[in-house]
Design a protein around this motif. Structure first.
Motif, mmCIF file in Angstrom:
data_model
loop_
_atom_site.group_PDB
_atom_site.id
_atom_site.type_symbol
_atom_site.label_atom_id
_atom_site.label_comp_id
_atom_site.label_asym_id
_atom_site.label_seq_id
_atom_site.Cartn_x
_atom_site.Cartn_y
_atom_site.Cartn_z
ATOM 1 N N ASN A 13 23.200 18.524 42.457
ATOM 2 C CA ASN A 13 23.053 18.841 43.895
ATOM 3 C C ASN A 13 23.714 20.175 44.203
ATOM 4 O OD1 ASN A 13 22.308 15.900 44.933
ATOM 5 N ND2 ASN A 13 24.096 15.679 43.607
ATOM 6 N N GLU A 14 23.312 21.220 43.499
ATOM 7 C CA GLU A 14 23.989 22.507 43.688
ATOM 8 C C GLU A 14 23.885 22.999 45.131
ATOM 9 O OE1 GLU A 14 23.764 25.145 40.464
ATOM 10 O OE2 GLU A 14 24.213 26.884 41.707
ATOM 11 N N ASN A 15 22.803 22.583 45.817
ATOM 12 C CA ASN A 15 22.604 23.019 47.211
ATOM 13 C C ASN A 15 23.681 22.489 48.147
ATOM 14 O OD1 ASN A 15 21.458 20.425 46.609
ATOM 15 N ND2 ASN A 15 20.550 20.429 48.649
ATOM 16 N N LEU A 16 24.436 21.476 47.712
ATOM 17 C CA LEU A 16 25.481 20.901 48.570
ATOM 18 C C LEU A 16 26.846 21.561 48.341
ATOM 19 C CD1 LEU A 16 24.453 17.123 48.410
ATOM 20 C CD2 LEU A 16 23.861 18.840 50.143
ATOM 21 N N PHE A 17 26.869 22.620 47.541
ATOM 22 C CA PHE A 17 28.112 23.372 47.292
ATOM 23 C C PHE A 17 27.918 24.822 47.737
ATOM 24 C CE2 PHE A 17 28.393 19.758 44.560
ATOM 25 C CZ PHE A 17 29.739 19.496 44.380
ATOM 26 N N ARG A 18 29.018 25.450 48.181
ATOM 27 C CA ARG A 18 28.998 26.899 48.432
ATOM 28 C C ARG A 18 29.607 27.572 47.212
ATOM 29 N NH1 ARG A 18 32.536 30.527 50.407
ATOM 30 N NH2 ARG A 18 34.014 28.999 51.220
ATOM 31 N N ILE A 19 28.790 28.349 46.520
ATOM 32 C CA ILE A 19 29.220 28.936 45.254
ATOM 33 C C ILE A 19 29.295 30.448 45.403
ATOM 34 C CG2 ILE A 19 28.644 29.222 42.812
ATOM 35 C CD1 ILE A 19 27.370 26.445 42.918
ATOM 36 N N ASP A 20 30.471 30.986 45.090
ATOM 37 C CA ASP A 20 30.701 32.430 45.218
ATOM 38 C C ASP A 20 30.922 33.030 43.833
ATOM 39 O OD1 ASP A 20 30.695 32.052 47.932
ATOM 40 O OD2 ASP A 20 32.883 32.166 48.151
ATOM 41 N N PRO A 21 30.510 34.281 43.634
ATOM 42 C CA PRO A 21 30.900 34.975 42.407
ATOM 43 C C PRO A 21 32.369 35.389 42.515
ATOM 44 C CG PRO A 21 29.601 36.425 43.809
ATOM 45 C CD PRO A 21 29.683 35.106 44.518
ATOM 46 N N ARG A 22 33.129 35.218 41.444
ATOM 47 C CA ARG A 22 34.536 35.636 41.422
ATOM 48 C C ARG A 22 34.826 36.260 40.064
ATOM 49 N NH1 ARG A 22 38.341 34.418 45.904
ATOM 50 N NH2 ARG A 22 36.936 33.409 47.365
ATOM 51 N N SER A 23 35.787 37.143 40.041
ATOM 52 C CA SER A 23 36.192 37.767 38.793
ATOM 53 C C SER A 23 37.652 37.377 38.556
ATOM 54 C CB SER A 23 36.021 39.283 38.914
ATOM 55 O OG SER A 23 35.951 39.834 37.641
ATOM 56 N N LEU A 24 37.886 36.568 37.519
ATOM 57 C CA LEU A 24 39.188 35.905 37.373
ATOM 58 C C LEU A 24 39.781 36.071 35.986
ATOM 59 C CD1 LEU A 24 38.335 32.489 39.087
ATOM 60 C CD2 LEU A 24 39.562 34.416 40.104
ATOM 61 N N GLY A 25 41.071 35.827 35.903
ATOM 62 C CA GLY A 25 41.783 35.711 34.641
ATOM 63 C C GLY A 25 42.820 34.614 34.779
ATOM 64 N N VAL A 26 43.552 34.325 33.703
ATOM 65 C CA VAL A 26 44.558 33.260 33.711
ATOM 66 C C VAL A 26 45.933 33.890 33.508
ATOM 67 C CG1 VAL A 26 45.318 31.102 32.657
ATOM 68 C CG2 VAL A 26 42.889 31.706 32.641
ATOM 69 N N GLU A 27 46.881 33.537 34.385
ATOM 70 C CA GLU A 27 48.266 33.967 34.201
ATOM 71 C C GLU A 27 48.913 32.943 33.261
ATOM 72 O OE1 GLU A 27 50.622 35.884 37.674
ATOM 73 O OE2 GLU A 27 51.182 33.763 37.584
ATOM 74 N N LEU A 28 49.209 33.349 32.044
ATOM 75 C CA LEU A 28 49.576 32.374 31.012
ATOM 76 C C LEU A 28 50.900 31.673 31.316
ATOM 77 C CD1 LEU A 28 48.432 34.234 27.765
ATOM 78 C CD2 LEU A 28 47.264 32.399 29.003
ATOM 79 N N ASP A 29 51.855 32.353 31.918
ATOM 80 C CA ASP A 29 53.157 31.714 32.183
ATOM 81 C C ASP A 29 53.049 30.602 33.216
ATOM 82 O OD1 ASP A 29 54.367 33.286 30.360
ATOM 83 O OD2 ASP A 29 55.219 34.705 31.803
ATOM 84 N N SER A 30 52.369 30.885 34.318
ATOM 85 C CA SER A 30 52.323 29.912 35.418
ATOM 86 C C SER A 30 51.127 28.976 35.328
ATOM 87 C CB SER A 30 52.260 30.652 36.752
ATOM 88 O OG SER A 30 51.013 31.330 36.867
ATOM 89 N N GLY A 31 50.096 29.366 34.586
ATOM 90 C CA GLY A 31 48.873 28.577 34.563
ATOM 91 C C GLY A 31 48.012 28.795 35.791
ATOM 92 N N ALA A 32 48.307 29.823 36.569
ATOM 93 C CA ALA A 32 47.505 30.119 37.772
ATOM 94 C C ALA A 32 46.287 30.962 37.404
ATOM 95 C CB ALA A 32 48.365 30.863 38.792
ATOM 96 N N LEU A 33 45.214 30.793 38.176
ATOM 97 C CA LEU A 33 44.078 31.705 38.089
ATOM 98 C C LEU A 33 44.356 32.886 39.007
ATOM 99 C CD1 LEU A 33 41.068 29.217 38.170
ATOM 100 C CD2 LEU A 33 42.011 30.415 36.182
ATOM 101 N N VAL A 34 44.105 34.078 38.529
ATOM 102 C CA VAL A 34 44.401 35.305 39.285
ATOM 103 C C VAL A 34 43.196 36.234 39.156
ATOM 104 C CG1 VAL A 34 46.914 35.168 39.044
ATOM 105 C CG2 VAL A 34 45.555 36.220 37.218
ATOM 106 N N PRO A 35 43.092 37.245 40.028
ATOM 107 C CA PRO A 35 42.004 38.210 39.846
ATOM 108 C C PRO A 35 42.050 38.795 38.442
ATOM 109 C CG PRO A 35 43.069 38.521 41.968
ATOM 110 C CD PRO A 35 43.903 37.520 41.226
ATOM 111 N N GLY A 36 40.897 38.919 37.816
ATOM 112 C CA GLY A 36 40.859 39.374 36.427
ATOM 113 C C GLY A 36 39.463 39.809 36.041
ATOM 114 N N PRO A 37 39.231 39.997 34.741
ATOM 115 C CA PRO A 37 37.996 40.660 34.313
ATOM 116 C C PRO A 37 36.781 39.738 34.110
ATOM 117 C CG PRO A 37 39.453 40.322 32.439
ATOM 118 C CD PRO A 37 40.178 39.786 33.642
#
Ligand code: BDR
Ligand code: CA
Length: 297
Positions: free
Chosen positions: A249-273
């Protein structure tokens, strides 16, 4: 659609698996397991118990026990020591396969036509990272990965910016993002909008279907373990069911393009390549109906 489900069940994993197994639009080729919410022995046994309750014979392949190069974290406070909140599931009728998860994934992907099998990731990304590393030709044959994990504009659930599935094995997440797969992520930003209340559990139970009744009991366990939430309010987010729900049911989600990376120490997703697709919102009422209809199949 043909799907391999990679999972660490897990209360909400169990609901997602029951939905996928029962839904006529999804053919689950295998469940591959890993240590995450609880240890690998328990998650593998739970996968067998879920398959048995669903009544849809499906092989279970045990995978990674621990994250790549760091200590595991456990979520027994949420999922209970048995990983399923103490809900009664039958014993598995079939033993787990001797073939490990990554070998099974590679075999299935190589045997099928190119880009016909999807991977649904409901836990940390350790098994997928190992597939990318050990069998890159097979990983390149995946049609699409849909994974629950991360927090984009929301606070995390295991750290200020960190969500469990990514933070449990940030090295794996970083390798997977760098692999250039067709990758759709469903973070807490979307899953926190998808919860159940007591009336919804009544609806599930009224269907009379074993998968729907078990799901109601699992969500009840979510209520029971949320001390500050009075019965009748909303449950914890139903994170993992969002994965098969998005597949259908992809139509029931709002999907955005994002450019992300992973901050290895914290495990957070951050802006990236790494350019991926991220579900940032969803239509909760319509998805709750889709979930109950699928579980009642
Ligand atoms: C994720 O972590 C697990 O506890 C849930 O099963 C879900 O996959 C949510 O952060
Ligand atoms: Ca999970």
């Amino acid at each position: 659609m043909q799907v391999i489900i990679d999972t660490d069940p897990g209360i909400d994993d169990a609901i997602a698996i029951l939905y996928a197994l029962r839904h006529p639009g999804i053919e689950v080729l295998a469940l591959t397991t890993l240590g995450g919410n609880v240890g690998l022995g328990v998650t593998t046994r739970n996968a067998g118990r879920i398959v048995t309750l669903a009544g849809v014979p499906t092989p279970v392949h045990p995978g990674a026990d621990v994250p790549l190069g760091r200590e595991p974290r456990s979520e027994t406070a949420i999922h209970g020591n048995d990983g399923l909140g103490g809900v009664a599931f039958p014993d598995p009728t079939v033993a787990p396969s001797d073939e490990p998860a990554v070998a099974a994934m590679a075999r299935l992907l190589r045997a099928a036509p190119d880009k016909t099998i999807d991977l649904h990731c409901l836990g940390p990304l350790t098994n997928l990272a190992l597939l990318v590393q050990d069998a890159p030709d097979a990983a390149a044959r995946i049609r699409r990965v849909i994974a629950m994990g991360g927090a984009i504009d929301e606070p995390g659930n295991v750290g200020p910016r960190a969500e469990f599935n990514i933070a449990h094995d940030p090295d794996a997440a970083a390798r997977v993002l760098a692999a250039g797969l067709d990758f759709t992520l469903i973070p807490l930003d979307a899953t926190r909008q998808f919860r159940a209340d007591a009336a919804y559990l009544d609806r599930l139970r009224a269907t009379g279907s074993p998968a729907a009744i078990a799901s109601a009991d699992l969500i009840d366990a979510y209520f029971a373990q949320t001390e500050h939430q009075a019965k009748g309010s909303e449950s914890r987010p139903l994170h993992d069911p969002c994965v098969p729900l998005l597949a259908l049911n992809e139509n029931l989600f709002r999907i955005d393009p994002r450019s992300l990376g992973v901050e290895l120490d914290s495990g957070a997703l951050v802006p990236g390549p790494h350019a991926i697709r991220v579900a940032m919102g969803l239509q909760a009422d319509a998805l709750r109906s889709a979930l109950s209809e699928g579980l009642a199949e």
